[in-house]
Scaffold this motif. Sequence first.
Motif, PDB file in Angstrom:
ATOM      1  N   ASN A 197      -1.402  11.842  -9.179  1.00 60.07           N
ATOM      2  CA  ASN A 197      -2.365  12.935  -9.264  1.00 60.07           C
ATOM      3  C   ASN A 197      -1.616  14.374  -9.136  1.00 60.07           C
ATOM      4  OD1 ASN A 197      -4.250  10.878  -8.697  1.00 60.07           O
ATOM      5  ND2 ASN A 197      -4.413  11.201  -6.615  1.00 60.07           N
ATOM      6  N   VAL A 198      -0.368  14.440  -8.406  1.00 57.01           N
ATOM      7  CA  VAL A 198       0.064  15.867  -8.415  1.00 57.01           C
ATOM      8  C   VAL A 198       0.363  16.080  -9.759  1.00 57.01           C
ATOM      9  CG1 VAL A 198       2.405  17.058  -7.811  1.00 57.01           C
ATOM     10  CG2 VAL A 198       1.013  15.534  -6.268  1.00 57.01           C
ATOM     11  N   ASP A 229      -0.109   6.717  -6.919  1.00 60.18           N
ATOM     12  CA  ASP A 229      -1.160   7.500  -7.068  1.00 60.18           C
ATOM     13  C   ASP A 229      -0.865   8.959  -6.678  1.00 60.18           C
ATOM     14  OD1 ASP A 229      -2.789   5.185  -7.644  1.00 60.18           O
ATOM     15  OD2 ASP A 229      -3.824   5.071  -5.727  1.00 60.18           O
ATOM     16  N   SER A 230      -0.239   8.964  -5.499  1.00 63.89           N
ATOM     17  CA  SER A 230      -0.319  10.454  -5.431  1.00 63.89           C
ATOM     18  C   SER A 230       0.628  11.142  -6.470  1.00 63.89           C
ATOM     19  CB  SER A 230       0.315  10.748  -3.845  1.00 63.89           C
ATOM     20  OG  SER A 230       1.550   9.765  -3.764  1.00 63.89           O
ATOM     21  N   THR A 231       1.700  10.494  -6.754  1.00 60.32           N
ATOM     22  CA  THR A 231       2.637  11.344  -7.702  1.00 60.32           C
ATOM     23  C   THR A 231       1.785  11.590  -9.022  1.00 60.32           C
ATOM     24  OG1 THR A 231       4.581  10.172  -6.833  1.00 60.32           O
ATOM     25  CG2 THR A 231       4.660  11.354  -8.768  1.00 60.32           C
ATOM     26  N   ALA A 254       1.577   1.775  -3.517  1.00 60.35           N
ATOM     27  CA  ALA A 254       0.512   2.280  -4.384  1.00 60.35           C
ATOM     28  C   ALA A 254       0.282   3.647  -4.058  1.00 60.35           C
ATOM     29  CB  ALA A 254      -0.631   1.233  -3.782  1.00 60.35           C
ATOM     30  N   ALA A 255       0.369   4.007  -2.779  1.00 59.82           N
ATOM     31  CA  ALA A 255      -0.025   5.518  -2.441  1.00 59.82           C
ATOM     32  C   ALA A 255       0.871   6.262  -3.097  1.00 59.82           C
ATOM     33  CB  ALA A 255      -0.081   5.492  -0.693  1.00 59.82           C
ATOM     34  N   LEU A 260      -2.614  17.483 -11.503  1.00 64.36           N
ATOM     35  CA  LEU A 260      -2.788  18.982 -10.948  1.00 64.36           C
ATOM     36  C   LEU A 260      -1.790  19.844 -11.697  1.00 64.36           C
ATOM     37  CD1 LEU A 260      -3.095  18.412  -7.019  1.00 64.36           C
ATOM     38  CD2 LEU A 260      -4.955  19.290  -8.699  1.00 64.36           C
ATOM     39  N   ARG A 316       0.784  -1.218   0.042  1.00 66.69           N
ATOM     40  CA  ARG A 316       0.073   0.028   0.056  1.00 66.69           C
ATOM     41  C   ARG A 316       0.883   1.207  -0.056  1.00 66.69           C
ATOM     42  NH1 ARG A 316      -0.520   1.451   5.517  1.00 66.69           N
ATOM     43  NH2 ARG A 316      -2.374   2.886   5.080  1.00 66.69           N
ATOM     44  N   SER A 361      -7.206  16.376  -2.718  1.00 67.52           N
ATOM     45  CA  SER A 361      -7.558  17.830  -3.313  1.00 67.52           C
ATOM     46  C   SER A 361      -9.077  18.301  -3.179  1.00 67.52           C
ATOM     47  CB  SER A 361      -7.322  17.382  -4.812  1.00 67.52           C
ATOM     48  OG  SER A 361      -7.969  16.341  -5.438  1.00 67.52           O
ATOM     49  N   TRP A 392      -2.052   8.609   3.814  1.00 65.84           N
ATOM     50  CA  TRP A 392      -3.014   9.212   2.905  1.00 65.84           C
ATOM     51  C   TRP A 392      -2.821   7.765   1.889  1.00 65.84           C
ATOM     52  CZ3 TRP A 392       0.792   9.396  -0.693  1.00 65.84           C
ATOM     53  CH2 TRP A 392       2.077   9.736  -0.151  1.00 65.84           C
ATOM     54  N   ARG A 393      -3.883   8.094   0.992  1.00 64.41           N
ATOM     55  CA  ARG A 393      -3.638   7.138  -0.419  1.00 64.41           C
ATOM     56  C   ARG A 393      -3.485   8.010  -1.470  1.00 64.41           C
ATOM     57  NH1 ARG A 393      -3.783   2.379  -2.536  1.00 64.41           N
ATOM     58  NH2 ARG A 393      -4.287   2.348  -4.655  1.00 64.41           N
ATOM     59  N   GLU A 394      -4.307   9.030  -1.413  1.00 64.07           N
ATOM     60  CA  GLU A 394      -4.289   9.997  -2.363  1.00 64.07           C
ATOM     61  C   GLU A 394      -4.127  11.619  -1.874  1.00 64.07           C
ATOM     62  OE1 GLU A 394      -7.913   9.656  -4.635  1.00 64.07           O
ATOM     63  OE2 GLU A 394      -7.298   7.438  -5.369  1.00 64.07           O
ATOM     64  N   ILE A 395      -3.936  12.321  -2.852  1.00 61.73           N
ATOM     65  CA  ILE A 395      -3.758  13.773  -2.490  1.00 61.73           C
ATOM     66  C   ILE A 395      -5.224  14.176  -2.068  1.00 61.73           C
ATOM     67  CG2 ILE A 395      -3.239  16.085  -3.018  1.00 61.73           C
ATOM     68  CD1 ILE A 395      -0.791  14.355  -2.715  1.00 61.73           C
ATOM     69  N   PHE A 424       4.592  18.784  -1.976  1.00 68.48           N
ATOM     70  CA  PHE A 424       3.285  19.217  -2.026  1.00 68.48           C
ATOM     71  C   PHE A 424       2.312  18.538  -1.079  1.00 68.48           C
ATOM     72  CE2 PHE A 424      -1.380  18.482  -3.704  1.00 68.48           C
ATOM     73  CZ  PHE A 424      -1.435  19.469  -4.221  1.00 68.48           C
ATOM     74  N   ARG A 433       6.024  15.733  -5.361  1.00 70.31           N
ATOM     75  CA  ARG A 433       5.042  15.384  -4.809  1.00 70.31           C
ATOM     76  C   ARG A 433       5.230  15.191  -3.050  1.00 70.31           C
ATOM     77  NH1 ARG A 433       3.823  10.826  -1.554  1.00 70.31           N
ATOM     78  NH2 ARG A 433       5.746  11.131  -0.763  1.00 70.31           N
TER      79      ARG A 433
END
Lengths: 82, 209
Positions: free
Chosen positions: A47-48, A43-45, A39-40, A51, A36, B126, B121-124, B192, B189
């Motif tokens: 998502n950034v 995902d977050s990279t 995975a996090a 953005l 996980r 937003s 956290w799993r996702e940002i 942020f 990342r």
Amino acid sequence: MKLDCKHIWRELSNYLEGDISDEVRRDVEAHVAQCRHCAALLDSTHNVLVLVADDRRMELPVGFNARLRARLEREMAIAGPD
Amino acid sequence: MVDAAAQKREKENGLIENVLKGRHEDFHELIAPYRRGVYLTAYDVLQVQADAEEVTQEAFLKAFRALRGFRRESQFSTWLFRIALNEARMKLRKRREVPFETIFPDEDDGGDYAPTMLADWREIPSEALLKEETRRLVRESIAALPEKYREVLTLRDVNGKNIAETSEILGISIGNTKVRLLRARLLLRDIFVERTQRKLKHQPRGVSP
């Protein structure tokens, strides 16, 4: 080959690019399915970066194109390319 | 099937020929697709609108004057972005006399990297932030990147240049471009996430992830 987390981090950017062999891609996905943290991170990279791309449709300063054109025209009136 | 890229290239070459033959006004059409990208690149290096605009103008002027020296083996846009990046770097150097490369060590394979705060956290989150706050945080995070990471990120992730073109503009190898891009993305990342979390901690909005 089983990849450890550090390998995943190293491949993360290439993975997001799609610039990766099928074999490594499968390894990354197999790892991410059971880790996980990675995975996090993935995902977050992602998502950034979404953005970033989204935000950068930012407006040009008002009058930008007109000022650029005017400046270039002043130059062109004096001389052409060397 | 006609290749769109080849078609574009042919059109650009035609415009370049025209400019060199004295139809200077064709230069406006030649650069129109790149005005925005050049400005964004300059802005990301300099972080000040007025400076970015000045550098953009300087870069296009320089490109106009030097057009005869453009060698067709690279794309026009690559050549143009190189000029723009150099102009922006020069401007930055004038502003700040400290050499930057010394602060950050040379490229490595990214293997030493350890992501910050891989806890909850799993996702940002937003959605937990207002849209304009998110935008501001994104901008601040980009601004907080060291110059060389900001450059590669701007070219690839903001301007959508491919890896090959990005490496050509930066004048570094494809391998180094990929490594630098990896570090840029991970670092962005981290910055942020850290800023977002700080923000959420200080201004709870009652939104649960």
